[in-house]
Design a protein around this motif. Sequence first.
Motif, PDB file in Angstrom:
ATOM      1  N   SER A   1     -19.399 -12.285 -24.262  1.00  0.00           N
ATOM      2  CA  SER A   1     -19.580 -13.488 -25.064  1.00  0.00           C
ATOM      3  C   SER A   1     -18.407 -14.420 -24.767  1.00  0.00           C
ATOM      4  CB  SER A   1     -19.614 -13.144 -26.550  1.00  0.00           C
ATOM      5  OG  SER A   1     -20.786 -12.424 -26.860  1.00  0.00           O
TER       6      SER A   1
ATOM      7  N   PHE B   1     -16.208 -18.128 -25.636  1.00  0.00           N
ATOM      8  CA  PHE B   1     -15.818 -18.985 -26.748  1.00  0.00           C
ATOM      9  C   PHE B   1     -14.876 -20.095 -26.272  1.00  0.00           C
ATOM     10  CE2 PHE B   1     -17.358 -15.778 -29.633  1.00  0.00           C
ATOM     11  CZ  PHE B   1     -17.005 -14.572 -29.059  1.00  0.00           C
TER      12      PHE B   1
ATOM     13  N   LYS C   1     -19.503 -21.349 -29.112  1.00  0.00           N
ATOM     14  CA  LYS C   1     -19.634 -20.064 -28.449  1.00  0.00           C
ATOM     15  C   LYS C   1     -20.983 -19.966 -27.736  1.00  0.00           C
ATOM     16  CE  LYS C   1     -21.721 -17.261 -32.110  1.00  0.00           C
ATOM     17  NZ  LYS C   1     -21.559 -16.033 -32.946  1.00  0.00           N
TER      18      LYS C   1
ATOM     19  N   THR D   1     -23.451 -16.591 -26.053  1.00  0.00           N
ATOM     20  CA  THR D   1     -23.490 -15.130 -25.984  1.00  0.00           C
ATOM     21  C   THR D   1     -24.298 -14.584 -24.825  1.00  0.00           C
ATOM     22  OG1 THR D   1     -25.344 -15.094 -27.511  1.00  0.00           O
ATOM     23  CG2 THR D   1     -23.136 -14.923 -28.454  1.00  0.00           C
TER      24      THR D   1
ATOM     25  N   PRO E   1     -15.665  -8.806 -24.065  1.00  0.00           N
ATOM     26  CA  PRO E   1     -16.613  -8.059 -23.237  1.00  0.00           C
ATOM     27  C   PRO E   1     -17.683  -7.387 -24.081  1.00  0.00           C
ATOM     28  CG  PRO E   1     -14.341  -7.548 -22.648  1.00  0.00           C
ATOM     29  CD  PRO E   1     -14.291  -8.281 -23.943  1.00  0.00           C
ATOM     30  N   LEU E   2     -18.852  -7.261 -23.528  1.00  0.00           N
ATOM     31  CA  LEU E   2     -19.945  -6.596 -24.219  1.00  0.00           C
ATOM     32  C   LEU E   2     -19.581  -5.141 -24.475  1.00  0.00           C
ATOM     33  CD1 LEU E   2     -22.923  -6.851 -25.174  1.00  0.00           C
ATOM     34  CD2 LEU E   2     -23.572  -5.964 -22.933  1.00  0.00           C
ATOM     35  N   GLY E   3     -19.815  -4.716 -25.703  1.00  0.00           N
ATOM     36  CA  GLY E   3     -19.640  -3.306 -26.019  1.00  0.00           C
ATOM     37  C   GLY E   3     -18.262  -2.892 -26.463  1.00  0.00           C
ATOM     38  N   THR E   4     -17.291  -3.806 -26.424  1.00  0.00           N
ATOM     39  CA  THR E   4     -15.936  -3.420 -26.826  1.00  0.00           C
ATOM     40  C   THR E   4     -15.735  -3.606 -28.322  1.00  0.00           C
ATOM     41  OG1 THR E   4     -15.033  -5.616 -26.405  1.00  0.00           O
ATOM     42  CG2 THR E   4     -15.017  -4.044 -24.579  1.00  0.00           C
ATOM     43  N   GLY E   5     -16.296  -4.642 -28.871  1.00  0.00           N
ATOM     44  CA  GLY E   5     -16.225  -4.860 -30.313  1.00  0.00           C
ATOM     45  C   GLY E   5     -14.914  -5.401 -30.812  1.00  0.00           C
ATOM     46  N   ASN E   6     -13.831  -5.205 -30.071  1.00  0.00           N
ATOM     47  CA  ASN E   6     -12.565  -5.652 -30.610  1.00  0.00           C
ATOM     48  C   ASN E   6     -11.590  -6.180 -29.565  1.00  0.00           C
ATOM     49  OD1 ASN E   6     -11.560  -3.348 -29.329  1.00  0.00           O
ATOM     50  ND2 ASN E   6     -11.762  -2.122 -31.164  1.00  0.00           N
ATOM     51  N   GLN E   7     -12.015  -6.356 -28.339  1.00  0.00           N
ATOM     52  CA  GLN E   7     -11.113  -6.854 -27.308  1.00  0.00           C
ATOM     53  C   GLN E   7     -11.436  -8.305 -27.004  1.00  0.00           C
ATOM     54  OE1 GLN E   7     -11.130  -4.341 -23.862  1.00  0.00           O
ATOM     55  NE2 GLN E   7     -10.919  -2.469 -25.068  1.00  0.00           N
ATOM     56  N   PHE E   8     -10.395  -9.106 -26.916  1.00  0.00           N
ATOM     57  CA  PHE E   8     -10.555 -10.518 -26.610  1.00  0.00           C
ATOM     58  C   PHE E   8      -9.559 -10.900 -25.528  1.00  0.00           C
ATOM     59  CE2 PHE E   8     -13.433 -11.979 -29.926  1.00  0.00           C
ATOM     60  CZ  PHE E   8     -13.381 -10.928 -30.822  1.00  0.00           C
TER      61      PHE E   8
ATOM     62  N   ASN F   1     -12.164  -5.955 -38.173  1.00  0.00           N
ATOM     63  CA  ASN F   1     -11.089  -5.735 -37.217  1.00  0.00           C
ATOM     64  C   ASN F   1     -10.000  -6.757 -37.570  1.00  0.00           C
ATOM     65  OD1 ASN F   1     -12.464  -3.788 -35.580  1.00  0.00           O
ATOM     66  ND2 ASN F   1     -13.576  -5.466 -34.596  1.00  0.00           N
TER      67      ASN F   1
ATOM     68  N   TYR G   1      -6.056  -8.431 -36.463  1.00  0.00           N
ATOM     69  CA  TYR G   1      -5.208  -8.663 -35.291  1.00  0.00           C
ATOM     70  C   TYR G   1      -3.956  -9.449 -35.684  1.00  0.00           C
ATOM     71  CZ  TYR G   1      -9.765  -8.018 -33.020  1.00  0.00           C
ATOM     72  OH  TYR G   1     -10.987  -7.538 -32.621  1.00  0.00           O
TER      73      TYR G   1
ATOM     74  N   ASP H   1     -20.978  -7.154 -31.319  1.00  0.00           N
ATOM     75  CA  ASP H   1     -20.530  -7.542 -29.987  1.00  0.00           C
ATOM     76  C   ASP H   1     -20.239  -9.027 -29.851  1.00  0.00           C
ATOM     77  OD1 ASP H   1     -22.458  -5.101 -28.146  1.00  0.00           O
ATOM     78  OD2 ASP H   1     -20.370  -5.120 -28.778  1.00  0.00           O
TER      79      ASP H   1
END
Lengths: 113, 114
Positions: free
Chosen positions: A32, A34, A49, A51, A94-101, B32, B34, B99
Amino acid sequence: GDSVTQMEGPVTLSEEAFLTINCTYTATGYPSLFWYVQYPGEGLQLLLKATKADDKGSNKGFEATYRKETTSFHLEKGSVQVSDSAVYFCALTPLGTGNQFYFGTGTSLTVIP
Amino acid sequence: SQTIHQWPATLVQPVGSPLSLECTVEGTSNPNLYWYRQAAGRGLQLLFYSVGIGQISSEVPQNLSASRPQDRQFILSSKKLLLSDSGFYLCAWSYLDRDNSPLHFGNGTRLTVT
């Protein structure tokens, strides 16, 4: 690894000029994407954004289209105003990470009357 | 609707003093959380993130620490500040297990270490 590359600034435009801020990304799968805006002394605000591929995000006259073939998400506005002066950040999750930007380094825009 | 509160807005602290910055989120559960730092004129550096109470991941080794004593509370601390800790600290949240969820940022804390 995943990353975002953003055009370096600063960018200075006259009021009513056309704006493009380039953003390209590297990611596996379908992240996704942004755009955030940061006004002086404030936090980052989500501007728009997208997706999935070919999605167009839009808000406050700004637009960006998710281009899978060129891995790009360029920010555009047809006629900038003085009030658009800010720092703009491109980002992905990234798809599937849920918490990484992952964020670009930011592009400072100054619009002069 | 969801809101994020971060305080104080500005802080001036001497070198060697302790630090505590607080962030709370309202209107959602199990977010979450941060902590980012933004040096003057530069991009964002992720410091810590948390996916649940007591679960903290550190991205950058340094003299800062983070804690999450409650579901929607995130605290950034230091026992002894360094000059290099000066910067703009941003708290943010996103939905757990979604996601497409963007990050939502607080208004930031401007920390000056003298």
